[in-house]
Design a protein around this motif. Structure first.
Motif, short mmCIF file in Angstrom:
data_model
loop_
_atom_site.label_atom_id
_atom_site.label_comp_id
_atom_site.label_asym_id
_atom_site.label_seq_id
_atom_site.Cartn_x
_atom_site.Cartn_y
_atom_site.Cartn_z
N ASP A 1 -0.51 -6.88 10.73
CA ASP A 1 0.42 -6.56 11.82
C ASP A 1 1.21 -5.32 11.42
O ASP A 1 1.97 -5.35 10.45
CB ASP A 1 1.37 -7.73 12.06
CG ASP A 1 0.66 -8.94 12.64
OD1 ASP A 1 -0.31 -8.73 13.39
OD2 ASP A 1 1.06 -10.07 12.33
N LEU A 2 1.00 -4.24 12.17
CA LEU A 2 1.76 -3.01 11.93
C LEU A 2 2.87 -2.91 12.97
O LEU A 2 2.62 -3.05 14.16
CB LEU A 2 0.87 -1.77 12.07
CG LEU A 2 -0.04 -1.41 10.92
CD1 LEU A 2 -0.77 -0.12 11.22
CD2 LEU A 2 0.73 -1.27 9.63
N SER A 3 4.06 -2.64 12.52
CA SER A 3 5.17 -2.48 13.45
C SER A 3 5.10 -1.08 14.07
O SER A 3 4.35 -0.21 13.62
CB SER A 3 6.50 -2.66 12.72
OG SER A 3 6.69 -1.60 11.81
N LYS A 4 5.91 -0.86 15.10
CA LYS A 4 5.96 0.47 15.73
C LYS A 4 6.47 1.51 14.75
O LYS A 4 6.02 2.66 14.77
CB LYS A 4 6.87 0.43 16.97
CG LYS A 4 6.23 -0.26 18.13
CD LYS A 4 7.09 -0.13 19.37
CE LYS A 4 6.40 -0.78 20.55
NZ LYS A 4 7.15 -0.57 21.79
N ASP A 5 7.38 1.12 13.88
CA ASP A 5 7.89 2.05 12.87
C ASP A 5 6.80 2.47 11.89
O ASP A 5 6.72 3.64 11.51
CB ASP A 5 9.06 1.43 12.11
CG ASP A 5 10.29 1.26 12.97
OD1 ASP A 5 10.40 1.99 13.99
OD2 ASP A 5 11.13 0.41 12.64
N GLN A 6 5.97 1.51 11.48
CA GLN A 6 4.88 1.84 10.56
C GLN A 6 3.85 2.76 11.22
O GLN A 6 3.36 3.70 10.60
CB GLN A 6 4.20 0.57 10.05
CG GLN A 6 5.06 -0.20 9.07
CD GLN A 6 4.44 -1.53 8.72
OE1 GLN A 6 3.89 -2.23 9.58
NE2 GLN A 6 4.53 -1.90 7.45
N ARG A 7 3.55 2.49 12.49
CA ARG A 7 2.61 3.36 13.21
C ARG A 7 3.20 4.76 13.36
O ARG A 7 2.50 5.75 13.19
CB ARG A 7 2.30 2.78 14.59
CG ARG A 7 1.40 1.56 14.54
CD ARG A 7 1.23 0.98 15.93
NE ARG A 7 0.48 -0.25 15.88
CZ ARG A 7 -0.82 -0.34 16.12
NH1 ARG A 7 -1.51 0.73 16.43
NH2 ARG A 7 -1.44 -1.49 16.05
N TYR B 1 5.34 6.16 11.38
CA TYR B 1 5.32 6.76 10.05
C TYR B 1 3.93 7.33 9.72
O TYR B 1 3.82 8.45 9.21
CB TYR B 1 5.72 5.71 9.01
CG TYR B 1 5.62 6.20 7.59
CD1 TYR B 1 6.52 7.12 7.08
CD2 TYR B 1 4.61 5.74 6.75
CE1 TYR B 1 6.42 7.57 5.78
CE2 TYR B 1 4.50 6.18 5.46
CZ TYR B 1 5.41 7.09 4.97
OH TYR B 1 5.30 7.55 3.69
#
Length: 149
Positions: A45-51, A53
Motif C-alpha cells: 500500500d503506497l500512500s499519496k505522499d509516497q507516490r 515522492y
C-alpha cells in the motif's frame, strides 16, 4: 524512531500521473509536462505522499533526458507476497525514442532504499544509452579485394 525529512522547494516540474492518448509524445519533443510516469503497485500500500515522492525523484533524475523519453513505468512489489517478509522490489522501465528501452530493478528490505537504488541505476542506464546515440557511428571501411594474376 522516526526521522523527519525536510523537503526542499524545487523549481523543477514533476512528471504528471497520466497523459491522454491524444497527446501521446512524438519523438524529439522536449516538454517535460508530456512525459507520463505510471506507478504500479503489487502487494504494497503506497500512500499519496509516497507516490508524490517517487514522482518528484523521477522528475529530478530524468528531467535532463526528457527529450529522449517517451514514457516511464515504475513497478513496486512485495516479493514475498502474503507470506510476509521484508523484501521489496522496484522496477523502472524507461521507453526511449528511437532507442531500446531501459529497465532497472533494485531489491531491498526497505521500500525507500529500493526505490532510491532503482532511480540511481535508471539514471545511469538512460545516460549511457542516450550518450551512445549521440556518439558518431564508427565508419567501417571496405577492404580492397585481392587481385589474382
Amino acid at each position: 524512531m522516526k526521522t523527519t525529512r525536510r523537503r526542499r522547494s524545487s523549481s523543477r516540474s514533476r512528471f504528471p500521473g497520466w497523459v491522454p492518448k491524444a497527446d501521446k509524445r512524438k519523438s524529439g519533443r522536449g516538454d517535460v509536462q508530456l512525459v507520463p510516469a505510471h506507478i504500479r503497485v503489487l502487494g504494497i500500500d503506497l500512500s499519496k505522499d509516497q507516490r508524490a515522492y517517487i514522482r518528484q525523484r523521477l522528475s529530478r533524475k530524468l528531467k535532463k533526458f526528457a527529450d529522449a523519453i517517451e514514457r516511464v513505468s515504475v513497478r513496486v512489489k512485495d516479493v514475498n507476497g502474503p507470506r510476509g517478509g521484508t523484501d521489496k522490489v522496484c522496477r523502472i522501465k524507461v521507453v526511449l525514442s528511437n532507442l531500446p528501452s531501459v529497465v532497472f530493478e533494485a531489491q531491498d528490505a526497505a521500500l525507500d532504499v529500493a526505490v532510491g537504488s532503482a532511480l540511481d541505476g535508471t539514471e545511469r542506464a538512460v545516460r549511457r544509452s542516450v550518450q551512445r546515440r549521440r556518439m558518431k557511428p564508427i565508419k567501417v571501411g571496405t577492404r580492397p579485394k585481392a587481385r589474382l594474376n
